[in-house]
Design a protein around this motif. Structure first.
Motif, mmCIF file in Angstrom:
data_model
loop_
_atom_site.group_PDB
_atom_site.id
_atom_site.type_symbol
_atom_site.label_atom_id
_atom_site.label_comp_id
_atom_site.label_asym_id
_atom_site.label_seq_id
_atom_site.Cartn_x
_atom_site.Cartn_y
_atom_site.Cartn_z
ATOM 1 N N ILE A 85 24.261 -20.402 -16.113
ATOM 2 C CA ILE A 85 23.345 -19.352 -16.545
ATOM 3 C C ILE A 85 21.957 -19.971 -16.609
ATOM 4 N N VAL A 86 21.036 -19.468 -15.785
ATOM 5 C CA VAL A 86 19.683 -20.002 -15.737
ATOM 6 C C VAL A 86 18.762 -19.137 -16.585
ATOM 7 N N ILE A 87 18.079 -19.768 -17.532
ATOM 8 C CA ILE A 87 17.104 -19.079 -18.375
ATOM 9 C C ILE A 87 15.742 -19.657 -18.025
ATOM 10 N N ASP A 88 15.035 -18.977 -17.106
ATOM 11 C CA ASP A 88 13.777 -19.526 -16.612
ATOM 12 C C ASP A 88 12.586 -18.777 -17.190
ATOM 13 N N GLN A 89 11.390 -19.147 -16.710
ATOM 14 C CA GLN A 89 10.163 -18.564 -17.237
ATOM 15 C C GLN A 89 9.615 -17.446 -16.368
ATOM 16 N N MET A 316 16.615 -11.536 -31.690
ATOM 17 C CA MET A 316 15.215 -11.508 -31.280
ATOM 18 C C MET A 316 14.321 -12.109 -32.354
ATOM 19 N N ILE A 317 14.654 -11.876 -33.603
ATOM 20 C CA ILE A 317 13.896 -12.478 -34.702
ATOM 21 C C ILE A 317 14.080 -13.992 -34.688
ATOM 22 N N ILE A 341 13.463 -13.510 -24.305
ATOM 23 C CA ILE A 341 14.208 -12.252 -24.184
ATOM 24 C C ILE A 341 15.524 -12.503 -23.453
ATOM 25 N N LYS A 342 15.462 -13.307 -22.376
ATOM 26 C CA LYS A 342 16.684 -13.626 -21.632
ATOM 27 C C LYS A 342 17.674 -14.394 -22.502
ATOM 28 N N ALA A 343 17.144 -15.294 -23.348
ATOM 29 C CA ALA A 343 18.016 -16.082 -24.221
ATOM 30 C C ALA A 343 18.755 -15.202 -25.208
ATOM 31 N N VAL A 344 18.115 -14.108 -25.644
ATOM 32 C CA VAL A 344 18.734 -13.198 -26.610
ATOM 33 C C VAL A 344 20.075 -12.679 -26.104
ATOM 34 N N LYS A 345 20.155 -12.445 -24.798
ATOM 35 C CA LYS A 345 21.384 -11.887 -24.231
ATOM 36 C C LYS A 345 22.580 -12.810 -24.431
ATOM 37 N N HIS A 346 22.318 -14.101 -24.585
ATOM 38 C CA HIS A 346 23.417 -15.063 -24.635
ATOM 39 C C HIS A 346 23.775 -15.501 -26.049
#
Length: 745
Positions: A85-89, A316-317, A341-346
């Protein structure tokens, strides 16, 4: 044991120099190294690419064609990989319909809640979706805005039709639509439009009854300029081209939809309430406020939806995005915000044994928030996952299980393993990162004296609380404060109220043919050098002209569409990736073919090419720390930080009259060692009479500021006020002041 390790052998992707590496699974591993050293080539282009490609091969061809494409790396072998899972910018971007709520799935839960509990009852959850015909506002189609032509920009009243009075593309003399107006005998094509009657100008613009009222009737199929513009540009369903998008941006203005007042939904969905609030009102609450509202909902049948929604909001907080609201358009998010935001999904995922690859997660974070991000990454690790992070921030390095440094230099001087161990060991290591950690940090300098001042008046953008502030000219001002405190909003107000040049991190070029050679304008000089030395025509030394390989059209690769299977990109068998014909490659300059020239790094080119016009245009790219880029490297492969530094180099080269430069986090992607180089570049702009305004969290940059404007105290509605303005030495006990003092203690 074998299954507890990831083993990479003989990695050769990009500049990796036959690299061998073994790292432990279930660890948080930070990859360090100077810009261009090969960190991303190892983590993203080798480890993540191989993991993604191997997973894709387990799916049938139909599914593979709809999955992200991975280019297989040049590597001997890799063992011990997991699904990646790639969490990029990369900015979330999206289209006008994409919001924080839709991209995090929180809007889905909120719609479900309203479909069950709203008063009056409306119906199923799709009735609360602005992306569904049953829920969207019929006037704006769920966009919340309506586009209308900017009439004042369409016509130049001081010109005649033949002189280009209609400014729209295709409407000037010789343009496709020109004859529809100039040659029908209704209008005087040679008279400036200012000399026309108002009735004639209205007929030109609006057609219809306005045209019918003229003494000389136009053809029955006559359309006014605005009628035709709206039909061609605003009423089509196809995805607009880049040129069409620019035209729409230039000749229209967006206004809040008069029917839904920006809420995007049809009337029934707009007025339905839960606990006294409409779905639109809830979507505009800051995340903590919305979470608190949901605590009072315990109705049967919605418990699981409410719980899932609250968990997502809490995530998100946790990642420092509590200042956002669900109605916020994703197109307005920064790269750092997009990444979180992408990190929140995981965060709420129950998956284990995954491989998370994260690109500079501290980008956009105030130093006081880095610990929370590190804790998030540790949580992912503690659930049984492996977390690989590319990062320059020492605070995050200190919390890693292991640090791997790639180097020692950039480009061909990098690509080797120079360190592997703990943070304490790295501080003592004889490597670029070890030296930078051991070096004394820059101290607060004696502030330069402002040349003058500009004022930002009554700024109320986003969360700004009616801010009026002076900004000094001829010096460097740093805007500081926690994420969401109002820094970017204040910078935007400055740009709106005063002429300024924004140097942001958006891509430099959209196509693969744009390179440092074309961007700096040295292509002509290089071709002339070859032509003068060899006697061959200049066009022979351009891949976009007669010298380009006809097999691949000068691209160096061939793309094969395999229909329902993955498309395949292969090195051109005719030119072997060089992009040029054999005839072009038969000529050399100082022993180098034109292809060899393109493979030189900027630093190497400065040493090998003595032509003054070439050197003068390349030296600024080298000055901003981009000497490792190859002359023929496609600019669409650059990171946001690299793209920004390319723009800074261009300004160093082209800047003339004193200007105000606004930079958004220019240290993004920079190694600790390179920050000093960046600061010297900014000093050079100031020495030439320019003003530099920087949005920045990096403490080394803040220390070197002549003037600081610190915003806060918190994010969102808790921010938007100026806490301090003045020399950095006077910073009080704000979050920024505390971070500086803690780092210096």
């Amino acid at each position: 044991m074998r299954e507890h390790m990831i083993r990479i052998r003989d990695a050769r992707t990009n500049n990796l120099d036959h690299l061998d590496l073994t790292i432990g699974r279930h660890q948080l591993v930070v990859f360090a190294g100077i810009s261009g050293s090969g960190k991303s080539s190892l983590v993203f282009d080798t480890i993540a690419a191989e993991a993604g490609a191997e997973l894709n091969e387990t799916f049938p061809p139909f599914a593979r064609n709809r999955l992200p494409k991975w280019t297989r790396p040049e590597v001997g072998s890799i063992d011990g990989l997991s699904p990646v899972i790639v969490i990029d910018q990369r900015r979330l971007g999206g289209n006008a319909r994409s919001t924080v709520g839709t991209v995090t799935d929180t809007w889905t839960y909120l719609r479900l809640l309203f479909s069950r509990l709203s008063t009056p009852f409306v119906g199923e959850s799709n009735c609360f979706s602005f992306n569904d015909r049953s829920g969207m506002c019929p006037r704006c189609d769920g966009l919340g805005e309506v586009l209308s032509p900017a009439v004042d920009r369409v016509l130049d009243l001081d010109r005649s039709l033949s002189e280009g009075a209609i400014r729209l593309p295709g409407f000037g003399e010789g343009g496709y639509w020109y004859a529809q107006y100039a040659d029908i005998g209704t209008f005087d094509a040679e008279a400036p439009l200012r000399e026309w009657t108002q009735r004639e100008r209205d007929a030109l613009l609006y057609g219809g009854q306005h045209a019918a009222a003229l003494g000389t009737r136009p053809p029955s199929d006559y359309e006014g300029v605005l009628e035709r513009f709206e039909r061609i540009y605003l009423r089509t369903s196809d995805e607009p081209s880049e040129r069409k998008r620019r035209t729409i941006e230039e000749f229209t203005h967006a206004a809040t939809c008069p029917e839904c007042e920006g809420e995007r939904l049809h009337e029934a969905a707009r007025i339905a309430t839960v606990r006294g609030l409409t779905i639109g009102q809830m979507s505009r609450l800051e995340i903590p406020e919305l979470r608190d509202v949901l605590r009072g909902i315990d109705a049967p049948g919605v418990g699981s939806a409410v719980q899932a929604l609250r968990e997502r909001l809490q995530a998100m907080i946790t990642v420092g995005l509590g200042y956002l609201h669900l109605a916020r358009a994703t197109t307005t998010l920064s790269g750092g915000e997009s990444q979180r935001i992408k990190a929140v999904k995981h965060l709420g995922s129950s998956l284990i044994e995954m491989l998370y690859v994260v690109d500079e997660p501290t980008v956009g974070l105030h130093p006081s928030d880095v610990a929370d991000m590190a804790e998030l990454l540790q949580q992912l690790r503690d659930r049984g996952n492996t977390v690989l992070v590319v990062e320059h921030d020492p605070a995050l390095m200190a919390m890693a299980d292991e640090i791997v440094e790639i180097g020692p230099g950039a480009g061909e001087q990098g690509g080797r393993l120079v360190f592997q161990g703990s943070f304490e060991q790295l501080r003592e290591a004889d490597t670029p990162t070890g030296h930078a950690l051991a070096a004394q940090r820059p101290t607060v300098q004696t502030p330069r004296v402002p040349r003058d001042w500009v004022r930002v008046e009554s700024a109320r953008r986003n969360n700004l609380q009616d801010v009026t502030e002076r900004i000094p000219t001829g010096v460097m001002t740093v805007l500081t404060g926690v994420a969401g405190s109002g820094k970017s909003s204040l910078a935007t107000e400055l740009v709106d109220q005063h002429p300024a040049i924004v140097v942001d991190q958006r891509p430099v070029a959209a196509n693969r043919r744009s390179t440092p050679i074309t961007y700096t304008g040295i292509a002509t000089a290089i071709r002339k050098l070859f032509a003068r030395e060899t006697g061959a025509p200049e066009g022979l030394f351009s891949a976009n002209s007669t010298g380009g390989c006809p097999e691949c059209d000068g691209l160096g690769v061939l793309y094969t569409d395999l229909a329902f299977m993955d498309g395949q990109e292969t090195v051109c068998p005719a030119c072997h990736g060089t992009r040029f014909t054999a005839e072009a490659l038969s000529h050399t300059l100082d022993g180098l073919t034109i292809s060899d020239i393109e493979h030189l790094s900027i630093t190497e080119a400065l040493e090998r090419l003595q032509d003054r016009s070439i050197r003068s245009k390349l030296q600024h790219l080298d000055r901003v720390g981009l000497g490792y880029l190859r002359l023929g490297q496609s600019l669409n492969t650059l990171s946001g930080g690299e793209a920004q530094r390319v723009k800074i180099a261009k300004e160093l080269r082209d800047a003339d009259a004193p200007s105000i430069y606004v930079l958004d986090e220019p240290t993004t992607g920079l190694h600790l060692r390179d920050i000093t180089t960046l600061l010297s570049v900014l000093d050079e702009l100031i020495d030439h009479g320019h003003t530099v305004v920087v949005i920045e969290h990096n403490l080394d940059v803040i220390r070197r500021a002549d003037w600081v404007i610190d915003l806060g105290p918190g994010p969102g509605r808790h921010g938007g006020t100026v806490l301090f303005t003045g020399p950095v030495s006077g910073l009080p006990e704000t979050a920024t002041g505390r971070a500086l003092r803690e780092a210096d203690s």
